[in-house]
Design an enzyme around this catalytic site. Structure first.
Site, PDB file in Angstrom:
ATOM      1  CG  HIS A  71      -1.434  -0.960   1.394  1.00  0.00           C
ATOM      2  ND1 HIS A  71      -2.379  -1.399   3.055  1.00  0.00           N
ATOM      3  CD2 HIS A  71      -2.207  -1.968   0.652  1.00  0.00           C
ATOM      4  CE1 HIS A  71      -2.897  -3.047   2.925  1.00  0.00           C
ATOM      5  NE2 HIS A  71      -3.095  -2.845   1.390  1.00  0.00           N
ATOM      6  CE1 TYR A 134       2.085   0.791   8.162  1.00  0.00           C
ATOM      7  CE2 TYR A 134       0.755  -0.001  10.315  1.00  0.00           C
ATOM      8  CZ  TYR A 134       2.014  -1.030   9.274  1.00  0.00           C
ATOM      9  OH  TYR A 134       1.852  -1.424   8.368  1.00  0.00           O
TER      10      TYR A 134
END
Length: 469
Positions: A71, A134
């Site tokens: 992604h 993240y």
């Protein structure tokens, strides 16, 4: 596999531009371990972009072989492993010559990687109970998913050597159905917005960036700098840079009540709005300044000279510079005697020469012309090279001249006698006229921008080219 303790914080470049792998110092003892996963000051010093993270996410993966991606999201990410170990795969899905470039690496808790916007991110867990973190610089939303770019984990062109074959790995149905590289639409870059795009400098920037879809131009009709609604309605997340080519430059009219209000509205209030947008959204702001921020008493005006404006126009330009200077990522491009596509001194002198008029021209104001073609090229150079932020003088090069000297050059280039131009003092020229005070010395040394790798054309060469056109 045990974590390696006490590594030095180190950056390692990768084949994908902007993707940087970091070794992190991990400190351990009999109780476990501790690390500084994100330390802004140390990492920015090491070269990591100051990407201003706003959200921290954790992906927990129960089994080895769990595979996620690929992604590419519309934001930057700083990725690390909290516990466990992963095989990471990153593919450049941005528009440009490195589209499709691949980088892979195994990461444990002693490593982290910075992934810029548009680079596809995928990983496979190599141990049970792996947590993958993240740190991102935009807030996740359902709407943002429409801006993602995806690549199939099994794409033959990328040819990623997954340690656990994909037919034995844990994948989502959605990830299995992402497109192959040949069918991927690359993620476009963030845009540059040029405001004031219908003025002399705006026209030069239009010409310079002609055909570049990443640069958007807005004149007054497209973007009203005096409207709060114009600012709130724009999705600034799609932009990286604002170039402010708008200014009120009617030096004499600025001394009138109406002109004073307009000068402050355009040169200060609107600039403050642009600065606020730049600060809020971490944009680069390019702002064009003027020699009129100085009183002209110095022999040359360096970038760090204190402001000393004489009139209202100079005062508003100095105030605008002060506002822009607090934007973390800014370029103040200071010019003098601007000449471009529009009414200006050179065109006026050329017209007088063709009509056989012998003008009286000021001979005690000294400076250099700044052709908009060169100003635009200098701005692009600063942006493309990532030059150090701050103020830069930018005029054309060559020996400083008076307005009368330049008028003489125009007459000669127009095949008219140079002595048709008569020099007069500023005081004599404006005697009995309502006029703003003007700096007598407007010379801007070019050392700083030359050291940054940009060399403006000689003013006489630029003048000859301008008149030939």
């Amino acid at each position: 596999m045990p974590i390696e303790f006490s590594k030095k914080l180190t950056a390692h470049d990768t084949p994908i531009p902007g993707v940087v792998l970091y070794d992190l110092p991990v400190h351990g003892d009999n109780r476990g371990w501790f690390k500084e996963n994100w330390q802004r000051e140390k990492m920015v010093t090491l070269g990591l972009p100051d990407f201003r993270p706003v959200q921290n996410n954790i992906s927990f993966n129960e089994k080895a072989g769990t595979t996620r991606g690929i992604h590419a999201e519309p934001w930057d990410k700083f990725i690390s492993v909290a516990t466990g170990r992963i095989f990471g795969a990153w593919v450049d899905l941005r528009e440009g010559p490195t589209f499709g470039a691949v980088f892979t690496a195994e990461l444990d808790a002693s490593q982290a990687i910075f992934i810029p916007r548009g680079v596809g991110n995928g990983f496979q867990t190599l141990e049970d109970c792996t947590a993958y973190t993240y740190l991102v610089n935009d807030h996740w939303s359902a709407d943002a998913q429409g801006q993602y770019t995806f690549l199939n984990l099994a794409d033959e062109t990328a040819a990623i050597a997954w340690p656990i074959p994909l037919d034995q790995a844990e994948l989502s149905d959605k990830d299995k159905n992402h497109p192959r590289l040949a069918d991927v639409t690359p993620m476009p870059p963030k845009k540059t917005l040029v405001v004031g795009a219908d003025g002399q400098l705006g026209k030069a920037l239009r010409k310079l960036y002609d055909g570049d879809s990443s640069v958007e131009f807005a004149g007054r009709a497209e973007f009203d700098l005096g409207s709060d609604e114009a600012f709130s309605a724009r999705n600034w997340k799609n932009y990286s840079t604002i170039i402010n080519a708008a200014a009120y430059t009617a030096v004499d009219a600025a001394e009138t009540p109406e002109g004073r209000r307009t000068a402050w509205a355009i040169n200060v209030t609107a600039v403050a709005r642009l600065a606020r947008a730049a600060v809020d959204h971490n944009l680069v702001l390019v702002h064009v300044s003027s020699d009129y921020v100085f009183d002209g008493s110095a022999k040359v005006h360096t970038e760090d000279e204190a402001f000393s404006p004489l009139g209202v126009y100079g005062q508003t330009k100095a105030a605008g510079d002060a506002v822009v200077s607090v934007v973390p990522r800014h370029y103040i491009v200071r010019t003098s005697w601007v000449i471009g596509d529009g009414t200006n001194f050179v065109r006026t002198m050329a017209s007088l020469a063709q009509r056989g008029i012998e003008p009286a021209v000021v001979n005690d104001q000294i400076g250099r012309l700044s052709f908009t073609e060169d100003i635009a090229a200098g701005i692009r150079h600063l942006l493309e090279t990532g030059a150090e932020y701050g103020a830069y003088n930018l005029s054309n090069d060559g020996e400083p001249q008076s307005w009368a000297d330049i008028a003489g050059d125009v007459y000669e280039l127009s095949a008219k006698p140079r002595d048709a131009v008569t020099g007069v003092s500023t005081a004599k020229y404006f005697e009995g006229k309502a006029a703003a005070p003007r700096p007598l010395n407007s010379v801007l040394p070019l050392d700083k921008i030359q050291a940054a790798g940009f060399q403006p054309r000689h003013a006489k060469e630029a003048l000859a080219d301008y008149l030939a056109e």
